[in-house]
Design a protein around this motif. Structure first.
Motif, PDB file in Angstrom:
ATOM      1  N   ASN A   1      36.304  35.639  34.762  1.00  0.00           N
ATOM      2  CA  ASN A   1      35.810  37.033  35.090  1.00  0.00           C
ATOM      3  C   ASN A   1      35.813  37.744  33.845  1.00  0.00           C
ATOM      4  O   ASN A   1      37.077  38.407  33.632  1.00  0.00           O
ATOM      5  CB  ASN A   1      37.401  37.987  35.823  1.00  0.00           C
ATOM      6  CG  ASN A   1      36.209  38.411  37.422  1.00  0.00           C
ATOM      7  OD1 ASN A   1      35.690  39.168  37.195  1.00  0.00           O
ATOM      8  ND2 ASN A   1      37.266  39.076  38.073  1.00  0.00           N
ATOM      9  N   GLU A   2      35.207  37.856  33.321  1.00  0.00           N
ATOM     10  CA  GLU A   2      35.322  38.075  31.752  1.00  0.00           C
ATOM     11  C   GLU A   2      34.272  39.631  31.615  1.00  0.00           C
ATOM     12  O   GLU A   2      35.813  39.917  30.808  1.00  0.00           O
ATOM     13  CB  GLU A   2      33.830  36.683  30.648  1.00  0.00           C
ATOM     14  CG  GLU A   2      33.558  35.751  30.483  1.00  0.00           C
ATOM     15  CD  GLU A   2      34.050  35.402  29.729  1.00  0.00           C
ATOM     16  OE1 GLU A   2      32.352  36.235  29.392  1.00  0.00           O
ATOM     17  OE2 GLU A   2      33.575  34.428  29.498  1.00  0.00           O
ATOM     18  N   ALA A   3      33.644  40.403  32.697  1.00  0.00           N
ATOM     19  CA  ALA A   3      34.149  41.685  32.766  1.00  0.00           C
ATOM     20  C   ALA A   3      35.024  41.969  32.972  1.00  0.00           C
ATOM     21  O   ALA A   3      35.361  43.150  31.894  1.00  0.00           O
ATOM     22  CB  ALA A   3      32.464  42.322  33.385  1.00  0.00           C
ATOM     23  N   GLN A   4      35.639  41.853  33.719  1.00  0.00           N
ATOM     24  CA  GLN A   4      37.108  41.959  33.708  1.00  0.00           C
ATOM     25  C   GLN A   4      38.038  41.960  32.812  1.00  0.00           C
ATOM     26  O   GLN A   4      38.220  43.318  32.533  1.00  0.00           O
ATOM     27  CB  GLN A   4      37.691  41.938  35.101  1.00  0.00           C
ATOM     28  CG  GLN A   4      39.302  41.950  35.758  1.00  0.00           C
ATOM     29  CD  GLN A   4      39.069  43.442  36.617  1.00  0.00           C
ATOM     30  OE1 GLN A   4      38.172  44.201  36.486  1.00  0.00           O
ATOM     31  NE2 GLN A   4      40.291  44.004  36.811  1.00  0.00           N
ATOM     32  N   ILE A   5      38.094  41.373  31.895  1.00  0.00           N
ATOM     33  CA  ILE A   5      39.005  40.836  30.858  1.00  0.00           C
ATOM     34  C   ILE A   5      38.755  41.899  30.145  1.00  0.00           C
ATOM     35  O   ILE A   5      39.474  42.745  29.399  1.00  0.00           O
ATOM     36  CB  ILE A   5      38.895  39.101  30.931  1.00  0.00           C
ATOM     37  CG1 ILE A   5      39.855  38.288  31.303  1.00  0.00           C
ATOM     38  CG2 ILE A   5      39.578  39.412  29.199  1.00  0.00           C
ATOM     39  CD1 ILE A   5      39.307  37.011  31.328  1.00  0.00           C
ATOM     40  N   ALA A   6      37.231  42.297  29.211  1.00  0.00           N
ATOM     41  CA  ALA A   6      36.747  42.904  28.632  1.00  0.00           C
ATOM     42  C   ALA A   6      37.769  44.319  28.794  1.00  0.00           C
ATOM     43  O   ALA A   6      37.894  45.317  27.866  1.00  0.00           O
ATOM     44  CB  ALA A   6      34.906  42.531  28.492  1.00  0.00           C
ATOM     45  N   ARG A   7      36.810  45.049  29.972  1.00  0.00           N
ATOM     46  CA  ARG A   7      37.405  45.768  29.948  1.00  0.00           C
ATOM     47  C   ARG A   7      38.876  46.278  30.080  1.00  0.00           C
ATOM     48  O   ARG A   7      38.909  47.442  29.559  1.00  0.00           O
ATOM     49  CB  ARG A   7      37.497  46.262  31.676  1.00  0.00           C
ATOM     50  CG  ARG A   7      36.412  47.436  32.076  1.00  0.00           C
ATOM     51  CD  ARG A   7      35.799  47.779  33.589  1.00  0.00           C
ATOM     52  NE  ARG A   7      36.272  47.345  34.713  1.00  0.00           N
ATOM     53  CZ  ARG A   7      35.752  46.359  35.175  1.00  0.00           C
ATOM     54  NH1 ARG A   7      34.903  46.067  35.029  1.00  0.00           N
ATOM     55  NH2 ARG A   7      36.423  45.629  36.821  1.00  0.00           N
ATOM     56  N   GLN A   8      39.682  45.608  30.620  1.00  0.00           N
ATOM     57  CA  GLN A   8      41.231  44.836  30.757  1.00  0.00           C
ATOM     58  C   GLN A   8      41.915  45.332  29.219  1.00  0.00           C
ATOM     59  O   GLN A   8      42.590  46.510  27.823  1.00  0.00           O
ATOM     60  CB  GLN A   8      41.532  44.103  31.106  1.00  0.00           C
ATOM     61  CG  GLN A   8      41.591  43.962  32.389  1.00  0.00           C
ATOM     62  CD  GLN A   8      42.270  45.263  33.707  1.00  0.00           C
ATOM     63  OE1 GLN A   8      42.744  46.017  33.427  1.00  0.00           O
ATOM     64  NE2 GLN A   8      42.713  44.687  35.042  1.00  0.00           N
ATOM     65  N   VAL A   9      41.263  44.245  28.003  1.00  0.00           N
ATOM     66  CA  VAL A   9      41.417  44.254  26.915  1.00  0.00           C
ATOM     67  C   VAL A   9      41.227  45.998  26.606  1.00  0.00           C
ATOM     68  O   VAL A   9      42.000  46.295  25.469  1.00  0.00           O
ATOM     69  CB  VAL A   9      40.548  43.312  26.214  1.00  0.00           C
ATOM     70  CG1 VAL A   9      40.679  43.519  24.683  1.00  0.00           C
ATOM     71  CG2 VAL A   9      41.311  41.602  26.689  1.00  0.00           C
ATOM     72  N   THR A  10      39.966  46.136  26.466  1.00  0.00           N
ATOM     73  CA  THR A  10      39.974  47.443  25.919  1.00  0.00           C
ATOM     74  C   THR A  10      40.260  48.314  26.263  1.00  0.00           C
ATOM     75  O   THR A  10      41.464  49.305  25.047  1.00  0.00           O
ATOM     76  CB  THR A  10      38.780  48.258  26.294  1.00  0.00           C
ATOM     77  OG1 THR A  10      37.176  46.807  25.826  1.00  0.00           O
ATOM     78  CG2 THR A  10      37.551  49.507  25.834  1.00  0.00           C
ATOM     79  N   ARG A  11      41.125  48.465  27.642  1.00  0.00           N
ATOM     80  CA  ARG A  11      42.205  49.982  27.630  1.00  0.00           C
ATOM     81  C   ARG A  11      43.923  49.322  27.669  1.00  0.00           C
ATOM     82  O   ARG A  11      43.705  50.458  27.127  1.00  0.00           O
ATOM     83  CB  ARG A  11      41.906  49.588  29.433  1.00  0.00           C
ATOM     84  CG  ARG A  11      42.658  50.609  30.138  1.00  0.00           C
ATOM     85  CD  ARG A  11      42.231  50.821  31.441  1.00  0.00           C
ATOM     86  NE  ARG A  11      43.012  49.684  32.414  1.00  0.00           N
ATOM     87  CZ  ARG A  11      44.440  49.881  32.856  1.00  0.00           C
ATOM     88  NH1 ARG A  11      44.787  51.097  32.477  1.00  0.00           N
ATOM     89  NH2 ARG A  11      45.271  48.860  33.457  1.00  0.00           N
ATOM     90  N   LEU A  12      43.811  48.601  27.336  1.00  0.00           N
ATOM     91  CA  LEU A  12      45.038  48.220  26.664  1.00  0.00           C
ATOM     92  C   LEU A  12      45.454  48.058  25.252  1.00  0.00           C
ATOM     93  O   LEU A  12      46.360  48.860  25.095  1.00  0.00           O
ATOM     94  CB  LEU A  12      45.478  46.742  27.185  1.00  0.00           C
ATOM     95  CG  LEU A  12      45.752  46.249  28.869  1.00  0.00           C
ATOM     96  CD1 LEU A  12      46.424  44.843  28.567  1.00  0.00           C
ATOM     97  CD2 LEU A  12      47.006  47.086  29.486  1.00  0.00           C
ATOM     98  N   ILE A  13      44.392  48.060  25.126  1.00  0.00           N
ATOM     99  CA  ILE A  13      44.632  48.458  23.017  1.00  0.00           C
ATOM    100  C   ILE A  13      44.493  50.052  22.676  1.00  0.00           C
ATOM    101  O   ILE A  13      44.959  50.650  22.110  1.00  0.00           O
ATOM    102  CB  ILE A  13      42.677  48.267  23.089  1.00  0.00           C
ATOM    103  CG1 ILE A  13      44.021  46.335  22.114  1.00  0.00           C
ATOM    104  CG2 ILE A  13      42.192  48.445  21.173  1.00  0.00           C
ATOM    105  CD1 ILE A  13      44.433  46.196  21.237  1.00  0.00           C
TER     106      ILE A  13
END
Ligand SMILES: [Zn+2]
Length: 88
Positions: free
Chosen positions: A48-60
């Motif tokens: 679920n790469e789009a989801q991960i990318a979004r989460q990573v960006t938000r968490l950072i």
């Protein structure tokens, strides 16, 4: 060391997420009190790469380290770094 709680796949909140037993294949199951749904970390995030990318960006942006994000999202540190690099 405080316990790392994954983000709810349905509503992206962490505050209502509790451990909720294990699935048949041994993945950790979680229950979200915010949206009253359960989700499996390994199952949810795999592929679920789009989801991960979004989460990573938000968490950072919230000041989390790549190590913390790796633990929260149940993905490898190289994966987290991959999204960090590709996002810039
Ligand atoms: Zn939720």
């Amino acid at each position: 060391m405080r316990m790392l709680i994954p983000i709810c796949h349905h509503c992206n909140q962490t505050r209502g997420v509790k451990k909720h037993g294990k699935s048949k294949v041994g993945s950790q199951r979680y229950y979200c009190q915010e949206c009253k749904k359960t989700f499996l970390t390994k199952y949810i995030y795999k592929g679920n790469e789009a989801q991960i990318a979004r989460q990573v960006t938000r968490l950072i942006s919230q000041g989390n380290t790549p190590e913390m994000i790796s633990a929260v999202l149940q993905v490898g540190l190289p994966t987290v770094r991959h999204y960090l690099v590709s996002d810039k």
